[in-house]
Structures are given as structure tokens and as C-alpha cells.
Design an enzyme around this catalytic site. Structure first.
Site, short mmCIF file in Angstrom:
data_model
loop_
_atom_site.label_atom_id
_atom_site.label_comp_id
_atom_site.label_asym_id
_atom_site.label_seq_id
_atom_site.Cartn_x
_atom_site.Cartn_y
_atom_site.Cartn_z
N ALA A 143 -3.81 3.97 -1.09
CA ALA A 143 -4.33 3.79 0.30
C ALA A 143 -6.03 3.86 0.33
O ALA A 143 -6.73 3.23 1.46
CB ALA A 143 -3.79 4.85 1.30
N VAL B 13 0.82 -1.27 -0.17
CA VAL B 13 0.01 0.02 -0.09
C VAL B 13 0.97 1.25 -0.01
O VAL B 13 1.89 1.44 0.70
CB VAL B 13 -1.00 0.21 1.32
CG1 VAL B 13 -1.70 1.45 1.22
CG2 VAL B 13 -1.80 -1.33 1.28
N CYS B 14 0.44 2.14 -0.94
CA CYS B 14 1.20 3.44 -0.74
C CYS B 14 0.08 4.48 -1.08
O CYS B 14 -1.08 4.26 -1.38
CB CYS B 14 2.40 3.43 -1.67
SG CYS B 14 2.26 3.71 -3.34
N SER B 15 0.49 5.62 -1.31
CA SER B 15 -0.41 6.92 -1.58
C SER B 15 -1.06 6.72 -2.73
O SER B 15 -2.40 6.69 -2.63
CB SER B 15 0.31 8.12 -1.67
OG SER B 15 -0.52 9.15 -1.88
#
Lengths: 477, 106
Positions: free
Chosen positions: B41, B9-11
Site C-alpha cells: 500500500a 495492492v495489499c499490506s
């Protein structure tokens, strides 16, 4: 230096943690992100029109896309797409917000979205008032009868004659056609009201759901049915609470809440966002967060999207209405996309020029490796590799240029826009669009925008280069 | 050995998706059967609901969301960690894969 970073780390990290874990702010941020598929489609429609309809008029005399086959059709289709997206951006946002708040509370999210839409719509204008002033006696008997039967109110009123400055008697025909939703209450103007009423309504809804103040169905009832039934009482209370608020607000102030919010909260806040100080503060904070390895744009999204993003949607809509002139006259000069256009080339900090500086000047093996690795993603404004790999994060040598470059480039972009050397950003462009092309498209195809971006990049390069060379020398010693 | 599902998960799910490719390559080289995917996210909830995730790794730039994810994963018993910064920056698929496998307990 060490003391400074230690102090900043102590100060900034808890803020990031608080914002990142504050469920209402998270819901707000996700609500904005959630509307992107539709707002992007609408922006695409406006952008296409800008390119085929408005751009050629700058170069070709007498160009009118509406007379050209295929172009004419594309423009027409774009109109429909815009109707279903940006024209009602606030309505879409209201749903997205309610949905995300309900999710954050772990309750029926579909119902949450609908409650939020209901809360917004119940307080907007439902009638289309139109007033015509006539010289007394100008209206014939038959016309008077027909108009009255059609629901118009005809009265004799004194109005100010703008030509003479005196009051004069006129016959006023007022028509209040009921059954119309005011589009100006559903577009970008709805954002702040949707935020206030959406939060209130859906929080009431969610708290009642969580306290189990619901209709309980026997077990044999299918879950889908009992889920809908469970939401009835909470939704009813939430919508009645907002309904009572709307009723008394309008009764005592004689204006709709949404109009009041627009005048006393939204407009001043958006005006404030246009100041150089506000733009600088947000720029500095984005950089500071990133220096500590935290996604600054993401942490500050509630402010960035909630204020500058709203300003941007207004610009896009104004552009659709009357092209760039309309934006310059009534729009906002500095919006969400302006940051991307003039200072975030290659990602936060304008790191694409740092990568170029490394590839030119650095002899350090580690810098060269990371430079090559980061160039590809950097072209699409993705800079995590250089951020964490070089690293820039918590790197004392990089602190100064990483903070300074965006401050200077944002200032250049800001003053270039304020002074009218470049058109304001009036299009929503996906942030992964490569630099230069991004600012060209974002300004509705103003060729001067990439020129300004290029100047910003050169200046940023001059700021980064000495530090790259210094890092190189440190390795040698 | 059953397939292990690793979720990153990242931005925006952009930079993590680059890492996915590198991790998948490392897994193939080591003969480990994995399904690795990256999401933003805001999409994480959907993926958690629809997929049987064995381990969740957070990009370091969104490590402030750890608390939020810990709360989500608590009752599911899915292990969670932030990816090492240096490995993330260098896109070191091997190390990140090792980090994930260690969390799963293989």
C-alpha cells in the site's frame, strides 16, 4: 454468536475505515514503513555483531572477536553502517514523516521532508557541555590561561561532596564546545518530538501551499525552478512558527522541548506499553480486526510502530552499545518484534499450527486443500490464504481459538521475558523470517527463545486442534 | 490487443504477489496479454505515477483503504474493486483475472 459478530462488525469496521482513511495516520504509518530499508540495514549490522561477537562468548571462554581477522573487519564495517542508520533513526524518521505528510496533502513532498527535518534539528542541543571539578588551586596559572582562551569558563562553586555529604568549594571548569549535534537527540529519542513538530510544521507548510500563498514565477521559468520557489514562503512560515515555539518554550521552561517531550510524554507512554494490560488490549484488537478480514497489524500500525516500534529501536541501539545486559538493564522488555516472536508464528493468530492441525486431523476435502495451499506461505508468516480460504474470517467455529491462541501465547512470551527466562527482543528481524528462527535472531541469538516459541506453538496447537476436529465432525453430520 | 496492466495492492505486497503468479498463468492459458504486478500500500503511489494502470484490485485485508484509493484514482478514471475473499484465499487466479477483465470492460 451471530449477534456478537454483528455488533463487533458494526463497531470495528468503521474504526478500520477511519484509521485507513485518516490521512495523518496513514502518513504516520507510511513514515514508519518508509524508514525500514535503512533501519533494517542498521539492524543487520547489530545482528551480525551479535552473532559473531556476542553469541560465541556464551560458549567459548576468552573469545574475543576483535582479535580475529575478518571478524574484526566485519565488526568495524558494521559500526559504520550503524552510524548511518540506527544512530540517526529519529532524523531519518523526521524526513520520512514530512515527506509522507506533504504527499498526503498533495504538495511538494521533498520540501515537506526537509521542512520536517529542519523543524526537528532547530530544537536540539548544538553544544557539548563538559564539566570538571577540581580542588581549588589545583589548576596552574598557565593551564587556566590556556583553558580560558579555548573557551572554557572557570568558576568557584559549591558542590555536594557525595563522600561526606557536605558542601565543598571546588574550582569548576565548564567547557561548552559549540558545533556538535547531540546524537541522543537524533536517534530513537527523537521519534516523539519529530512526530509533534513534524506534523505541526508540515501541516502549516502544506496548508499554505494549498492556499497558494506562494511565490509565482512567470511561465517561462522551468517547472523545477518554479516548484522550488513556490515552496519558499510556506517553508519559511512553517520553520519560523516552530522556531518561535522553540525559543519561547526554552525561555520559559529552561529546557529543550525535545528533552521535555522525552520526560513527560515518551518515557511514560513507553512505560505504559510494558504493562500486561496494554499488550493484551493490542493483541485482542489485532485478532478482532483480522477476524473481520481486516489487516489488524496494518490498521493498528500507528500505535504498534509508534510505541512498541520506538521501544524496539531503543533496544537495538542499547544492544549495540552494551549487548544484552544493557538491554535488560535499560531497555524495554516487550517491543514490536516480541509479538512476532512469540505469538504471530505463521502470521496473526499463530495460524501455522492451525494448518498443521488441519493436515493431521482434518478429513474434510476443503480443509485439506486449503491446508496444503497455505503451508508454504505460512512458513514465511503469510496467512492470507488460510485466513480467507478456510476461511477464518467470520467463521464462528474459528472465532474462539483464533482469539484465544494469541492471547495465551502472548502471555507466555510476556511472562517468560518479564521473568528473565528469555532475553528481550533486541534485534529487528524481517517479519517473513520463519518461526523459531525469527525468535532466535530477534533476541540476539538466545537459544531459549525458540524453545519458548515452540512451547507457545504447542499450546496454540492444543487450543486449535479441538476446533479443527469439531469442524470435521460438522461436515460429517 | 494492447497490454492490460493490472495492479494488485495489499499490506506488504506479499500475499498478492502469490496471486500475481496464478493470474499470470491463467492469462497466458487464455491468451490474454497482461502485465500483472503487486505492490504494498505504501508503494502504490509510485507505481500509479510511473505505470499506465488499467485496473486496481485491493486485497480484502486492506479493504478499509478503499476510500483512500478511490480519492487517488478518481481523476484518473481507473476502476477499483476489492478482490473477492474466497477467491483471494484459494488463490484462484482465473476468477480474479476475470474480475479484473470485467472491470476494464473487455
Amino acid at each position: 454468536m451471530h449477534a456478537l459478530t454483528a455488533w463487533l462488525e458494526k463497531f470495528l469496521l468503521p474504526i478500520a475505515g477511519k484509521i485507513g482513511n485518516q490521512k495523518h495516520l496513514v502518513a504516520l504509518r507510511d513514515a514508519f514503513i518508509g524508514t525500514m530499508p535503512v533501519t533494517m540495514a542498521g539492524s543487520m549490522a547489530v545482528l551480525l555483531n551479535a552473532i559473531i561477537r556476542d553469541l560465541p562468548t556464551q560458549f567459548i571462554d576468552g573469545y574475543d572477536a576483535n582479535t580475529i581477522p575478518v571478524f574484526k573487519e566485519i565488526i568495524g564495517i558494521n559500526g559504520y553502517v550503524w552510524n548511518g542508520t540506527l544512530a540517526i533513526a529519529g532524523l531519518m524518521f523526521a524526513f520520512s514523516l514530512g515527506y509522507n505528510i506533504a504527499r498526503a496533502y498533495g504538495v511538494n513532498d521533498l520540501a515537506g521532508g526537509l521542512v520536517s527535518v529542519g523543524a526537528l534539528i532547530q530544537g536540539i542541543a548544538f553544544s557539548a557541555p563538559a564539566t570538571v571539578n577540581l580542588e581549588p588551586g589545583q589548576l596552574g596559572e598557565k593551564a587556566t590561561e590556556l583553558l580560558t582562551n579555548a573557551g572554557s569558563v572557570i568558576s568557584q562553586t559549591e558542590v555536594l561532596d557525595t563522600a561526606t555529604g557536605n558542601m565543598k568549594l571546588v574550582e569548576q571548569v565548564t567547557n561548552n564546545a559549540w558545533g556538535w549535534l547531540k546524537l541522543d537527540h537524533l536517534n530513537g529519542n527523537a521519534f516523539f518530538t519529530a512526530m509533534i513538530l513534524g506534523f505541526v510544521a508540515v501541516i502549516i507548510f502544506a496548508k499554505l501551499m494549498n492556499r497558494n500563498i506562494t511565490i509565482k514565477m512567470p511561465e517561462q521559468v522551468p517547472p523545477a525552478v518554479s516548484k522550488a520557489f513556490a515552496a519558499i514562503i510556506p517553508a519559511l512560515v512553517a520553520l519560523y512558527a516552530v522556531g518561535m515555539f522553540n525559543y519561547f518554550f526554552t525561555r520559559f521552561t529552561d529546557v529543550l522541548f525535545i528533552d521535555w517531550v522525552q520526560k513527560t510524554i515518551a518515557d511514560p507512554l513507553l512505560e505504559l506499553s510494558q504493562g500486561f494490560g496494554a499488550v493484551m488490549i493490542i493483541t485482542v484488537f489485532i485478532q478482532l480486526f483480522w477476524f473481520f478480514g481486516i489487516h489488524g497489524m496494518n490498521v493498528l500500525a500507528p500505535a504498534l510502530e509508534g510505541i512498541w516500534g520506538v521501544a524496539q529501536i531503543k533496544n537495538v541501539n542499547l544492544f549495540n552499545e552494551g549487548g544484552v545486559e544493557m538491554v535488560k538493564e535499560h531497555g524495554y522488555l516487550w517491543v514490536r518484534g516480541s509479538f512476532d516472536a512469540f505469538s504471530m508464528f505463521g502470521g496473526s493468530g499463530g495460524t501455522i499450527v492451525l494448518i498443521i492441525a488441519i493436515l493431521i486431523f482434518s478429513k474434510r476435502a476443503d480443509y485439506k486443500t486449503i491446508g496444503k495451499l497455505s503451508l508454504g506461505p505460512g512458513i514465511f508468516n503469510i496467512n492470507e490464504p488460510v485466513m480467507f480460504g478456510l476461511p477464518i474470517v467470520l467463521n464462528p467455529i474459528m472465532f474462539v481459538p483464533f482469539l484465544l491462541a494469541p492471547i495465551v501465547t502472548t502471555a507466555i512470551g510476556y511472562f517468560a521475558t518479564i521473568n528473565g527466562w528469555v532475553d528481550p527482543v533486541s534485534q529487528q528481524v524481517v517479519w517473513v523470517t520463519p518461526p523459531l528462527l525469527l525468535s532466535f535472531l530477534a533476541t540476539g541469538a538466545d537459544w531459549r527463545a525458540p524453545v519458548v516459541s515452540l512451547i507457545c506453538m504447542i499450546v496454540a496447537f492444543i487450543i486449535y486442534a479441538p476446533f479443527v476436529i469439531a469442524a470435521n465432525k460438522m461436515e460429517e453430520q | 490487443m494492447a497490454t492490460k496492466t493490472i495492479m494488485l495492492v495489499c499490506s506488504a505486497g506479499m500475499s498478492t504477489s502469490m496471486l500475481v503468479t496464478k493470474m499470470q498463468k491463467a492469462a497466458d492459458a487464455q491468451g490474454i496479454d497482461t502485465d500483472i504486478f503487486a505492490v504494498s500500500a505504501s508503494d502504490a503511489d509510485n507505481s500509479l505515477a510511473s505505470k499506465d494502470v488499467n485496473v486496481l484490485l485491493l486485497g480484502p485485508q486492506v479493504r478499509f483503504m478503499k476510500g483512500q484509493f478511490e480519492a487517488k484514482l478518481a481523476d484518473k478514471g481507473i476502476p477499483l474493486e476489492v478482490i473477492d475473499m474466497k477467491d483471494y484465499g484459494m488463490m484462484n487466479g482465473e476468477n480474479v483475472l476475470a474480475q479484473a477483465m470485467k472491470l476494464i470492460g473487455e
